[in-house]
Design a protein around this motif. Structure first.
Motif, PDB file in Angstrom:
ATOM      1  N   UNK A 176      16.756  28.452  66.308  1.00  0.00           N
ATOM      2  CA  UNK A 176      17.457  29.605  66.854  1.00  0.00           C
ATOM      3  C   UNK A 176      17.237  30.838  65.992  1.00  0.00           C
ATOM      4  N   UNK A 177      17.281  30.665  64.688  1.00  0.00           N
ATOM      5  CA  UNK A 177      17.094  31.797  63.788  1.00  0.00           C
ATOM      6  C   UNK A 177      15.694  32.371  63.931  1.00  0.00           C
ATOM      7  N   UNK A 178      14.717  31.475  63.988  1.00  0.00           N
ATOM      8  CA  UNK A 178      13.337  31.956  64.059  1.00  0.00           C
ATOM      9  C   UNK A 178      13.032  32.630  65.384  1.00  0.00           C
ATOM     10  N   UNK A 179      13.714  32.195  66.465  1.00  0.00           N
ATOM     11  CA  UNK A 179      13.398  32.751  67.776  1.00  0.00           C
ATOM     12  C   UNK A 179      14.180  34.020  68.076  1.00  0.00           C
ATOM     13  N   UNK A 180      15.405  34.131  67.581  1.00  0.00           N
ATOM     14  CA  UNK A 180      16.223  35.294  67.900  1.00  0.00           C
ATOM     15  C   UNK A 180      16.266  36.300  66.763  1.00  0.00           C
ATOM     16  N   UNK A 181      16.611  35.830  65.549  1.00  0.00           N
ATOM     17  CA  UNK A 181      16.730  36.761  64.425  1.00  0.00           C
ATOM     18  C   UNK A 181      15.380  37.342  64.036  1.00  0.00           C
ATOM     19  N   UNK A 182      14.324  36.564  64.155  1.00  0.00           N
ATOM     20  CA  UNK A 182      12.995  37.047  63.779  1.00  0.00           C
ATOM     21  C   UNK A 182      12.259  37.702  64.939  1.00  0.00           C
ATOM     22  N   UNK A 183      12.985  38.055  65.976  1.00  0.00           N
ATOM     23  CA  UNK A 183      12.358  38.729  67.117  1.00  0.00           C
ATOM     24  C   UNK A 183      11.801  40.069  66.666  1.00  0.00           C
ATOM     25  N   UNK A 184      10.562  40.343  67.036  1.00  0.00           N
ATOM     26  CA  UNK A 184       9.932  41.601  66.668  1.00  0.00           C
ATOM     27  C   UNK A 184       9.247  41.584  65.320  1.00  0.00           C
TER      28      UNK A 184
ATOM     29  N   UNK B 184       8.471  47.231  66.454  1.00  0.00           N
ATOM     30  CA  UNK B 184       8.618  45.955  67.158  1.00  0.00           C
ATOM     31  C   UNK B 184       7.241  45.335  67.356  1.00  0.00           C
ATOM     32  N   UNK B 185       7.134  44.040  67.034  1.00  0.00           N
ATOM     33  CA  UNK B 185       5.849  43.338  67.130  1.00  0.00           C
ATOM     34  C   UNK B 185       5.762  42.586  68.453  1.00  0.00           C
TER      35      UNK B 185
ATOM     36  N   UNK C  56       0.359  43.874  69.241  1.00  0.00           N
ATOM     37  CA  UNK C  56       0.509  45.299  68.953  1.00  0.00           C
ATOM     38  C   UNK C  56       1.910  45.600  68.446  1.00  0.00           C
ATOM     39  N   UNK C  57       2.071  46.754  67.840  1.00  0.00           N
ATOM     40  CA  UNK C  57       3.375  47.223  67.382  1.00  0.00           C
ATOM     41  C   UNK C  57       3.850  48.356  68.286  1.00  0.00           C
ATOM     42  N   UNK C  58       5.161  48.366  68.547  1.00  0.00           N
ATOM     43  CA  UNK C  58       5.786  49.429  69.318  1.00  0.00           C
ATOM     44  C   UNK C  58       6.820  50.136  68.459  1.00  0.00           C
ATOM     45  N   UNK C  59       7.099  51.389  68.769  1.00  0.00           N
ATOM     46  CA  UNK C  59       8.239  52.045  68.162  1.00  0.00           C
ATOM     47  C   UNK C  59       9.518  51.388  68.682  1.00  0.00           C
ATOM     48  N   UNK C  60      10.517  51.303  67.839  1.00  0.00           N
ATOM     49  CA  UNK C  60      11.741  50.596  68.213  1.00  0.00           C
ATOM     50  C   UNK C  60      12.439  51.226  69.408  1.00  0.00           C
TER      51      UNK C  60
ATOM     52  N   UNK D 134      11.211  51.881  72.114  1.00  0.00           N
ATOM     53  CA  UNK D 134      10.698  51.289  73.348  1.00  0.00           C
ATOM     54  C   UNK D 134      11.358  49.959  73.691  1.00  0.00           C
ATOM     55  N   UNK D 135      12.152  49.413  72.767  1.00  0.00           N
ATOM     56  CA  UNK D 135      12.762  48.098  72.969  1.00  0.00           C
ATOM     57  C   UNK D 135      13.947  48.223  73.922  1.00  0.00           C
ATOM     58  N   UNK D 136      13.953  47.376  74.950  1.00  0.00           N
ATOM     59  CA  UNK D 136      15.031  47.339  75.947  1.00  0.00           C
ATOM     60  C   UNK D 136      15.284  48.705  76.584  1.00  0.00           C
ATOM     61  N   UNK D 137      14.200  49.439  76.875  1.00  0.00           N
ATOM     62  CA  UNK D 137      14.330  50.734  77.538  1.00  0.00           C
ATOM     63  C   UNK D 137      14.037  50.624  79.035  1.00  0.00           C
ATOM     64  N   UNK D 138      13.969  49.379  79.541  1.00  0.00           N
ATOM     65  CA  UNK D 138      13.737  49.077  80.956  1.00  0.00           C
ATOM     66  C   UNK D 138      12.312  49.418  81.395  1.00  0.00           C
ATOM     67  N   UNK D 139      11.383  49.493  80.419  1.00  0.00           N
ATOM     68  CA  UNK D 139       9.960  49.681  80.714  1.00  0.00           C
ATOM     69  C   UNK D 139       9.187  48.597  79.971  1.00  0.00           C
ATOM     70  N   UNK D 140       8.330  47.874  80.661  1.00  0.00           N
ATOM     71  CA  UNK D 140       7.577  46.774  80.056  1.00  0.00           C
ATOM     72  C   UNK D 140       6.401  47.337  79.268  1.00  0.00           C
ATOM     73  N   UNK D 141       6.534  47.345  77.940  1.00  0.00           N
ATOM     74  CA  UNK D 141       5.473  47.872  77.085  1.00  0.00           C
ATOM     75  C   UNK D 141       4.592  46.762  76.524  1.00  0.00           C
ATOM     76  N   UNK D 142       5.166  45.609  76.198  1.00  0.00           N
ATOM     77  CA  UNK D 142       4.378  44.449  75.769  1.00  0.00           C
ATOM     78  C   UNK D 142       3.883  43.734  77.015  1.00  0.00           C
ATOM     79  N   UNK D 143       2.639  43.261  76.990  1.00  0.00           N
ATOM     80  CA  UNK D 143       2.125  42.577  78.185  1.00  0.00           C
ATOM     81  C   UNK D 143       2.826  41.241  78.418  1.00  0.00           C
ATOM     82  N   UNK D 144       3.476  40.688  77.368  1.00  0.00           N
ATOM     83  CA  UNK D 144       4.246  39.460  77.559  1.00  0.00           C
ATOM     84  C   UNK D 144       5.709  39.735  77.899  1.00  0.00           C
ATOM     85  N   UNK D 145       6.092  41.012  77.950  1.00  0.00           N
ATOM     86  CA  UNK D 145       7.457  41.385  78.326  1.00  0.00           C
ATOM     87  C   UNK D 145       8.498  41.123  77.270  1.00  0.00           C
ATOM     88  N   UNK D 146       8.084  40.813  76.034  1.00  0.00           N
ATOM     89  CA  UNK D 146       9.046  40.439  75.000  1.00  0.00           C
ATOM     90  C   UNK D 146       9.903  41.604  74.535  1.00  0.00           C
ATOM     91  N   UNK D 147       9.498  42.832  74.821  1.00  0.00           N
ATOM     92  CA  UNK D 147      10.284  43.990  74.378  1.00  0.00           C
ATOM     93  C   UNK D 147      11.486  44.258  75.269  1.00  0.00           C
TER      94      UNK D 147
END
Length: 205
Positions: free
Chosen positions: A24-32, A85-86, A95-99, A101-114
């Motif tokens: 859980x820690x690795x998947x949620x806390x280490x997100x990005x 955000x990674x 790729x890296x995104x500016x923070x 862009x995270x949860x701004x309702x626009x899919x910036x990562x091709x895997x949708x993780x942002x």
């Protein structure tokens, strides 16, 4: 049953809980967090900000509050303006995104993780993008020649479109200038007529 087996059986639930908590820690806390930076967050219970501005405990990682000026503690949220955000983008280039862009309702990562907490569902397009790049590279010289021919055609069509846009713009400017001139002449004529009428009225009375 031996004492060691009894001890192992009694510790089994705790081992399971510990492994589950670590997952859980690795998947949620280490997100990005980029894979090469994960070790930085496991070195100790207290983690230092990379810019030296302070430190934070591990439970404050990605908690939505900015503790480090450079965003070390918030790699997976938009809390820190300087955060990054990674995107893992499995099947494509990470790729890296500016923070912001995270949860701004626009899919910036091709895997949708942002967009893990927004109310939209991002389709995973990483493999599609990768397949498209592979097809371009597999065409080789023939594809390159075709691309050159297509590029020439595209350039010609763009030049024609640009010329048409310029002509349209010139027509609009000419029409506007004509309207301005006609309006100015009309105003001058009306103004002269008004002055002439006033003079006549004044002389008459």
């Amino acid at each position: 049953m031996s004492t060691s087996s009894i001890l192992l059986s009694s510790l089994a639930p705790f081992c399971f809980l510990f492994s589950f908590a670590s997952v859980l820690f690795s998947s949620s806390a280490l997100r990005g967090v980029a894979p090469q930076d994960e070790k930085y967050y496991f070195d100790g219970a207290v983690i230092r900000c990379r810019d030296g501005s302070g430190s934070f405990s591990r439970d404050r990682l990605n908690d939505g509050f900015c503790d480090c000026g450079d965003g070390t503690d918030e790699p997976g949220t938009s809390a820190c303006p300087e955060g990054k955000f990674y995107c893992q983008n499995i099947g494509d280039s990470p790729r890296f995104l500016f923070s912001s862009f995270v949860n701004d309702r626009i899919c910036d990562c091709c895997d949708g993780s942002d967009e893990y907490e927004s109310d939209i569902t991002c389709p995973n397009t990483c493999r599609k993008d990768n397949v498209a790049e592979d097809r371009k590279s597999d065409h080789g010289l023939e594809g390159a020649n075709l691309d050159k021919g297509g590029a020439v055609e595209n350039k010609d069509s763009l030049d024609v479109e640009d010329l048409l846009h310029k002509l349209t713009g010139l027509r609009i400017v000419a029409v506007l200038e004509l309207v301005i001139v006609v309006s100015a002449v009309t105003f001058c004529l009306c103004y002269r007529r008004t002055r002439t009428r006033r003079r006549r009225f004044t002389l008459k009375y």
